[in-house]
Motif scaffolding. Structure first.
Motif, PDB file in Angstrom:
ATOM      1  N   PHE A  35       0.678  -1.377   0.147  1.00 22.00           N
ATOM      2  CA  PHE A  35      -0.193  -0.002   0.007  1.00 22.00           C
ATOM      3  C   PHE A  35       0.838   1.304   0.005  1.00 22.00           C
ATOM      4  N   HIS A  36       1.974   1.162  -0.388  1.00 19.02           N
ATOM      5  CA  HIS A  36       3.042   2.252  -0.253  1.00 19.02           C
ATOM      6  C   HIS A  36       2.410   3.311  -1.312  1.00 19.02           C
ATOM      7  N   PRO A  37       2.515   4.547  -0.950  1.00 19.44           N
ATOM      8  CA  PRO A  37       1.957   5.667  -1.737  1.00 19.44           C
ATOM      9  C   PRO A  37       2.775   5.777  -2.924  1.00 19.44           C
ATOM     10  N   GLU A  38       3.951   5.550  -3.409  1.00 18.56           N
ATOM     11  CA  GLU A  38       4.631   5.660  -4.613  1.00 18.56           C
ATOM     12  C   GLU A  38       4.745   4.359  -5.176  1.00 18.56           C
ATOM     13  N   SER A  77       2.826   1.460  -5.098  1.00 23.41           N
ATOM     14  CA  SER A  77       1.680   0.371  -5.175  1.00 23.41           C
ATOM     15  C   SER A  77       1.019   0.337  -6.377  1.00 23.41           C
ATOM     16  N   SER A 103      -3.527   1.250  -4.025  1.00 22.20           N
ATOM     17  CA  SER A 103      -3.182   2.683  -4.068  1.00 22.20           C
ATOM     18  C   SER A 103      -4.545   3.440  -3.709  1.00 22.20           C
ATOM     19  N   ARG A 151      -5.490   2.955  -0.080  1.00 26.12           N
ATOM     20  CA  ARG A 151      -4.935   4.010   0.903  1.00 26.12           C
ATOM     21  C   ARG A 151      -5.357   5.388   0.828  1.00 26.12           C
ATOM     22  N   ARG A 152      -5.541   5.911  -0.537  1.00 23.18           N
ATOM     23  CA  ARG A 152      -5.913   7.225  -0.845  1.00 23.18           C
ATOM     24  C   ARG A 152      -7.298   7.615  -0.091  1.00 23.18           C
ATOM     25  N   ASN A 193      -7.369  11.290  -8.268  1.00 23.19           N
ATOM     26  CA  ASN A 193      -6.736   9.925  -8.819  1.00 23.19           C
ATOM     27  C   ASN A 193      -5.883  10.308 -10.175  1.00 23.19           C
TER      28      ASN A 193
END
Length: 330
Positions: free
Chosen positions: A189-192, A194, A199, A202-203, A217
Motif C-alpha cells: 500500500f506504499h504511496p509511491e 503500489s 493505492s 490507501r488514498r 486520482n
C-alpha cells in the motif's frame, strides 16, 4: 468478423505428494503468502519459504547453495520486484535487472538440482499494449508493449522463454502462468510503489480519516482493468501443478473488467468516503484496456470464487487490522 478456433487444454493428471518439499519463492509477498496459505490448508507439510533476510534470490551463489542444501522437489517462482505505473516508469533499471537475476538464479539452480515440477508466474503486462481483447495467450510477442512497464514485461517474457527452453532441451514438465492484476491481504500500500487497487484503498482511507473534501486520482479513469484476488490465484496454481503440462502459458484472471473510474467508486463505497473525486489528466492511464481470455484455465476445472466487491472489502479489513490504516493516517 474472424472467429478464433477453439483450443485444446493439455490436461495433466498428477496429484502432488502432500509431503513433497515445495519451494515457494517470495512467500511473504502478496502472491507467495496466498500460495503458502492455500497449500497449508490443503495439507502440504514440506513447504520451504526462505525470506529475504535469509536468502536474497538475486545472489546467485546463495541461491545455488540453498538448492544444494534443501533439494526441493517442486518450485513455485513468485518472487519478483513489482510496482505500479509510477515505480515502473521511474525505476525501469531495477525492474529489469532484479527480475532477470531472480529468475535466472532460481531457474538455473532448479535445473542443476533436477527440480521435476516448476511453476513460473509471469504477468499480463507481457502482452502487447494494443492486443485484441480479451487477450489470448497467443498474443505474446505479436506487438509493442506498454511503455510504462516494458522493462518488467521484458523480464517476465525472458522467464517464459527460459521455461520453454528447459522443456525443449531437458524435457522437464515446467509450466508458466500469467496472472492478471492481483490484490488481497499482504498487498503493498506504499504511496509511491503500489498498484492501482491498493493505492486507491490507501488514498480513500486517508481522505476518509482526514475528512478531506476531495480525492485526486491519476489519469482519466477510462482505462479498463481486470482484478483477481490472490487467494483465487493460489487455488489456480495448485490446479495447474496437478492438471497441466504444456509449454503454452496459461492466463489466470476473471475474464471481466471495469473502468478505473468505476473501481474508484467501489473503493470509496467500501471505505465510506463521500467526498468528490477529481482526475489528473496529466498522469498516464497506461494500457487502454486489459482483460484476459481465461478459457484455457477454466477448462482445467478452475474458476474465480471471490467477487471484486467482497475482495476489496476483505482486503480493506486486513489493511485496517494490520495497523497499516492507522499508520497511514498518522
Amino acid at each position: 468478423m474472424t472467429t478464433n478456433p477453439p483450443r485444446a487444454t493439455v490436461v495433466h493428471h498428477c496429484p502432488l505428494d502432500r509431503s513433497a518439499r515445495i519451494l515457494v519463492a517470495g512467500r511473504r509477498g502478496l502472491v507467495g503468502s496466498a500460495i503458502w496459505r492455500h497449500l497449508t490448508s490443503e495439507g502440504f507439510t514440506g513447504l520451504l519459504g526462505p525470506i529475504s533476510k535469509d536468502l536474497d534470490f538475486r545472489d546467485r551463489a546463495a541461491v545455488f547453495d540453498w538448492f544444494s542444501t534443501n533439494r526441493p522437489h517442486i518450485a513455485i517462482l513468485a518472487a519478483a520486484r513489482v510496482g505500479g505505473i509510477k515505480a515502473n516508469a521511474t525505476r525501469p533499471t531495477e525492474f529489469i535487472s532484479d527480475n532477470l537475476r531472480i529468475q535466472l538464479n532460481v531457474l538455473d539452480a532448479a535445473l542443476q538440482h533436477n527440480v521435476q515440477r516448476l511453476l513460473f508466474l509471469g504477468s499480463s503486462c507481457i502482452y502487447p499494449r494494443d492486443a485484441a481483447q480479451p487477450v489470448r495467450e497467443e498474443a505474446l510477442l505479436t506487438g509493442v508493449l506498454e511503455e510504462t512497464n516494458e522493462a518488467y514485461a521484458i523480464a517476465k517474457i525472458a522467464g517464459i522463454m527460459h521455461v520453454r527452453a528447459v522443456r525443449r532441451q531437458h524435457g522437464l514438465p515446467w509450466i508458466c502462468a500469467m496472472p492478471t492484476n492481483l490484490y488481497g491481504p499482504g498487498d503493498n500500500f506504499h504511496p509511491e510503489n503500489s498498484h492501482v487497487l491498493p493505492s486507491l484503498i490507501r488514498r480513500f482511507h486517508e481522505a476518509y480519516v482526514e475528512k478531506a473534501p476531495k480525492v485526486v486520482n491519476w489519469g482519466s479513469g477510462t482505462a479498463r482493468r481486470e482484478f483477481l484476488h490472490a487467494d483465487d490465484l493460489a487455488r489456480a496454481c495448485l490446479v495447474l501443478l496437478e492438471r497441466y503440462d504444456s509449454d503454452a502459458a496459461v492466463n489466470v484472471g476473471t475474464g471481466e473488467d471495469l473502468t478505473i473510474r468505476d473501481l474508484s467508486g467501489m473503493v470509496a463505497s467500501v471505505v465510506g468516503y463521500q467526498g468528490s473525486v477529481d482526475w489528473d489528466l496529466e498522469q498516464p492511464d497506461g494500457t487502454p484496456r486489459k482483460v484476459l481470455d481465461i478459457s484455457r484455465m477454466t477448462a482445467l476445472g478452475w474458476k474465480p470464487e471471490i467477487s471484486l466487491y467482497d475482495g476489496i472489502r476483505s482486503t480493506y479489513a486486513w489493511y485496517l487490522s494490520t495497523g497499516a490504516g492507522a499508520a497511514t493516517a498518522g
